[in-house]
Design a protein around this motif. Structure first.
Motif, PDB file in Angstrom:
ATOM      1  N   ARG A   1       1.577   4.785   3.591  1.00  0.00           N
ATOM      2  CA  ARG A   1       0.308   4.074   3.462  1.00  0.00           C
ATOM      3  C   ARG A   1      -0.882   5.000   3.694  1.00  0.00           C
ATOM      4  O   ARG A   1      -1.949   4.807   3.102  1.00  0.00           O
TER       5      ARG A   1
ATOM      6  N   ARG B   1      -6.957   6.665  -2.445  1.00  0.00           N
ATOM      7  CA  ARG B   1      -7.926   5.673  -2.923  1.00  0.00           C
ATOM      8  C   ARG B   1      -9.346   6.058  -2.526  1.00  0.00           C
ATOM      9  O   ARG B   1     -10.276   5.913  -3.326  1.00  0.00           O
TER      10      ARG B   1
ATOM     11  N   ASP C   1       0.847  -1.202   0.000  1.00  0.00           N
ATOM     12  CA  ASP C   1       0.000   0.000   0.000  1.00  0.00           C
ATOM     13  C   ASP C   1       0.878   1.246   0.000  1.00  0.00           C
ATOM     14  O   ASP C   1       1.087   1.885   1.029  1.00  0.00           O
TER      15      ASP C   1
ATOM     16  N   HIS D   1      -1.744   6.574   0.489  1.00  0.00           N
ATOM     17  CA  HIS D   1      -2.390   5.573  -0.364  1.00  0.00           C
ATOM     18  C   HIS D   1      -3.864   5.434  -0.026  1.00  0.00           C
ATOM     19  O   HIS D   1      -4.739   5.468  -0.904  1.00  0.00           O
ATOM     20  N   ASP D   2      -4.158   5.269   1.249  1.00  0.00           N
ATOM     21  CA  ASP D   2      -5.547   5.091   1.674  1.00  0.00           C
ATOM     22  C   ASP D   2      -6.391   6.332   1.381  1.00  0.00           C
ATOM     23  O   ASP D   2      -7.538   6.223   0.924  1.00  0.00           O
TER      24      ASP D   2
END
Length: 238
Positions: A204, A211, A90, A207-208
């Motif tokens: 990460r 998304r 991630d 990334h989260d």
């Protein structure tokens, strides 16, 4: 790798494949233009091992490419992203689909993400179809020669795509039209910048957040509008 010497088969084989393989990491856009290729890792490696050994993010770490500044759902991001499969980590620069689609929003994002990734699989199919040497036995060929053959086929593939007018991505033209002037930095600054960017790439939380923002963005778009950047990373076994 059908004729690989028996002494090598163990390091080039893993359970998910029928026989010994060499791995090719490819970044391709929907127009089948290959932007990056990393060939030569033994098939026993996981995809994440290939990613950690490839040079895919070296230019970004060395500040030798322009930043990709964009906004999604009100949030500002400074680095572009690739679409990847669930096996990848991630990272802020790798956007994966959801492993479980708990609601309609996530299900729609997953459909868009998987659809946009199909271009890279199609690219490798065309690459293999054009060059029979990629499907030939390799026992009598030195490993360095295999790399040369693969790189040559990829370059010829891109030349064919451009010559036939199929290379339609605007990203390459934009990069060529606005060349990036690399700043002069001493070795201390280069090392510090590289470490900082490496941490940002592996963030990460970004990334989260990205998304989730893309999920919300796609949910609010008309069904006929393709929103995701169609540049995907993929590891292929040959």
């Amino acid at each position: 790798m059908e004729k690989l010497p028996n002494a090598w088969k163990g390091q080039y084989t893993r359970g998910s494949q029928q026989g010994p393989t060499v791995m090719l990491e490819v970044v391709a856009s929907h127009d089948m233009w290959i932007w990056h290729a990393f060939f030569g890792m033994a098939g026993s490696n996981e995809d994440s091992n290939v990613l950690n050994n490839s040079s895919i993010f070296d230019a970004l770490k060395n500040v030798s490419v322009p930043l990709a500044s964009f906004y999604v759902d009100g949030h500002h991001y400074t680095k572009g992203y690739y679409l990847g499969e669930g096996i990848y980590p991630d990272w802020a620069t790798l956007i994966k689909g959801y492993s479980q689609s708990m609601d309609e929003k996530r299900a729609k994002f997953k459909r868009f993400q998987e659809s946009a990734r199909k271009g890279v699989e199609r690219t490798f199919g065309v690459l293999q179809g054009r060059f029979d040497i990629l499907k030939s036995p390799t026992r009598a060929i030195r490993f360095n020669k295999l790399k040369e053959y693969m790189n040559t086929c990829i370059m010829l593939h891109n030349m064919i795509q451009e010559d036939n007018g199929f290379q339609i991505s605007l990203i390459k033209e934009a990069m060529l039209a606005d060349p990036y002037n690399r700043p002069r930095r001493n070795i201390i600054n280069r090392s510090r910048d590289r470490d900082t960017i490496s941490r940002e790439i592996r963030d990460r939380r970004v990334h989260d957040q990205l998304r989730e923002d893309l999920t919300e963005h796609i949910w609010n778009l008309p069904a006929t509008f393709v929103a995701l950047t169609k540049i995907s990373i993929y590891v292929i076994f040959i």
